[in-house]
Design an enzyme around this catalytic site. Structure first.
Site, PDB file in Angstrom:
ATOM      1  N   SER A 247     -35.084 -14.270 -24.278  1.00 62.63           N
ATOM      2  CA  SER A 247     -33.952 -14.190 -23.039  1.00 62.63           C
ATOM      3  C   SER A 247     -32.988 -13.000 -23.574  1.00 62.63           C
ATOM      4  CB  SER A 247     -33.129 -15.358 -22.735  1.00 62.63           C
ATOM      5  OG  SER A 247     -32.048 -15.309 -21.846  1.00 62.63           O
TER       6      SER A 247
ATOM      7  N   TYR B 272     -29.612 -23.084 -26.166  1.00 64.92           N
ATOM      8  CA  TYR B 272     -30.693 -22.242 -25.231  1.00 64.92           C
ATOM      9  C   TYR B 272     -30.404 -20.875 -26.172  1.00 64.92           C
ATOM     10  CZ  TYR B 272     -32.829 -19.616 -21.695  1.00 64.92           C
ATOM     11  OH  TYR B 272     -33.500 -18.847 -20.742  1.00 64.92           O
TER      12      TYR B 272
END
Ligand code: NAI
Length: 250
Positions: free
Chosen positions: A141, A154
Site C-alpha cells: 500500500s 497497517y
C-alpha cells in the site's frame, strides 16, 4: 515461453484479489483463489472459470493459520495443476492508534497483511522452484510509504512487506523466482468503502490523486498479472506504486 503454471491468489473473493484473479485468468492461467469468505470465494472461482474458460479452485481458508498452508497448497495443486505464482492480496485494517493499541489488534493486522506472505511463499517454495518463470506479488500500500496516524499496524505491515520482498527476492532470485510488491493508492473496494461512506472522504481521496479519481480494482489486477508474466522477467525485488499520482504530490 510465457508461464502456463497456475497461480494462487489470496483475498480472491473481493476487491483487488478478485481483480488479480480475473486478470491472471484472462491470460489463460489457472487460478486457485483463497479467502476467509468461503461462499464468496467459491462463487468467485465459479464465475472466473466460466468467464475465462480456465481451471479454477476456490478455497475457504484463514491465511494466518500457518500450519494449514501446506495442505492448502497441496489441494490447490491437485485441483488446478502445477503452481508457479502467488498474489497475496488478503488484507485487513483496524483503526487503533497510539493510546489504544493492544497486542491482539496489532497481531491481527500484522499476521494477515505481512506474516502470511512469506509463510505462503515458504509453503509454495518447492512448487515455485520447479516452475518456469515463477513469480510472486504482495499487495502492499502507499500507507507503507506515508504515515497515517489512525492505523500504525497497517502502515507497519505494508512497510514490512517491502522489506520482506527485498529479502525474499535476494534469497529466491538465484532459483529463478521473482518477488515484487504493488503499492496501491485509493482503490474502490469494500475495504475502502467503509471510509468512503464518511462524508467528505470520497472527495478528499479523489483530490489527493493527480488524476482526480479513485482507482478501480482492475487497475491493480492488470499490473499484478503483468508482474507474474514473462513480460516482467527482469523485474524483481521492487515495489511499484500504482496510486494515480497520490505520492507524486504528497
Ligand atoms: P477487500 O476487503 O475487498 O478484500 C480483502 C479480502 O481479504 C476479503 O475478501 C477478505 O475476506 C480477505 N481476507 C481478510 N483476512 C483474511 C484471512 N485471514 N485469510 C484469508 N482471507 C482474508 O479489500 P481490498 O481493498 O481488495 O484489499 C486487498 C489488499 O489491497 C489488502 O491487502 C489491502 O490492504 C490492499 N490495499 C487496498 C487499498 C484500497 O484502497 N482498497 C489500498 C492499498 C492497499
Amino acid at each position: 515461453m510465457a508461464p502456463t503454471s497456475a497461480v494462487i491468489v489470496t483475498g480472491g473473493a473481493s476487491g483487488i484479489g478478485r481483480a488479480c484473479a480475473e486478470a491472471i485468468a484472462a491470460q489463460g492461467r489457472a487460478v486457485a483463489v483463497w479467502d476467509l469468505n468461503t461462499d464468496g470465494v467459491l462463487a468467485a472461482a465459479q464465475e472466473i472459470a466460466s468467464k475465462h474458460n480456465v481451471s479454477t479452485f476456490g478455497l475457504g481458508i484463514d491465511v494466518t493459520k500457518t500450519a494449514e498452508l501446506a495442505n492448502a497448497v497441496d489441494a490447490s495443486r491437485t485441483a488446478v495443476g502445477p503452481l508457479g505464482g502467488l498474489v497475496h492480496a488478503a488484507g485487513t485494517v483496524r483503526s487503533q492508534s497510539v493510546g489504544d493499541l493492544d497486542d491482539a489488534g496489532w497481531d491481527f493486522v500484522l499476521n494477515v497483511n505481512l506474516r502470511a506472505f512469506p509463510m505462503l511463499v515458504q509453503a509454495m517454495h518447492s512448487d515455485l522452484a520447479a516452475a518456469d518463470g515463477a513469480a510472486v506479488v504482495g499487495i502492499a500500500s502507499i500507507e507503507g510509504w506515508i504515515g497515517n496516524a489512525a492505523i500504525p499496524a497497517y502502515c507497519a505491515s505494508k512497510a514490512g512487506m517491502l522489506g520482506a520482498v527485498r529479502s525474499m527476492a535476494d534469497k529466491l532470485g538465484p532459483e529463478g523466482i521473482r518477488v515484487n510488491a504493488i503499492c496501491p493508492g485509493f482503490i474502490e473496494t469494500p475495504m475502502l468503502g467503509i471510509t468512503l461512506d464518511i462524508p467528505g472522504m470520497r472527495n478528499r481521496f479523489e483530490e489527493s490523486s493527480v488524476l482526480k479519481r479513485i482507482g478501480q480494482p482492475s487497475e491493480i489486477g492488470e499490473p499484478a498479472a503483468f508482474l507474474l508474466s514473462d513480460k516482467a522477467s527482469f523485474i524483481t525485488g521492487q515495489s511499484i506504486v500504482i496510486d494515480g499520482g497520490v505520492l507524486a504530490t504528497a
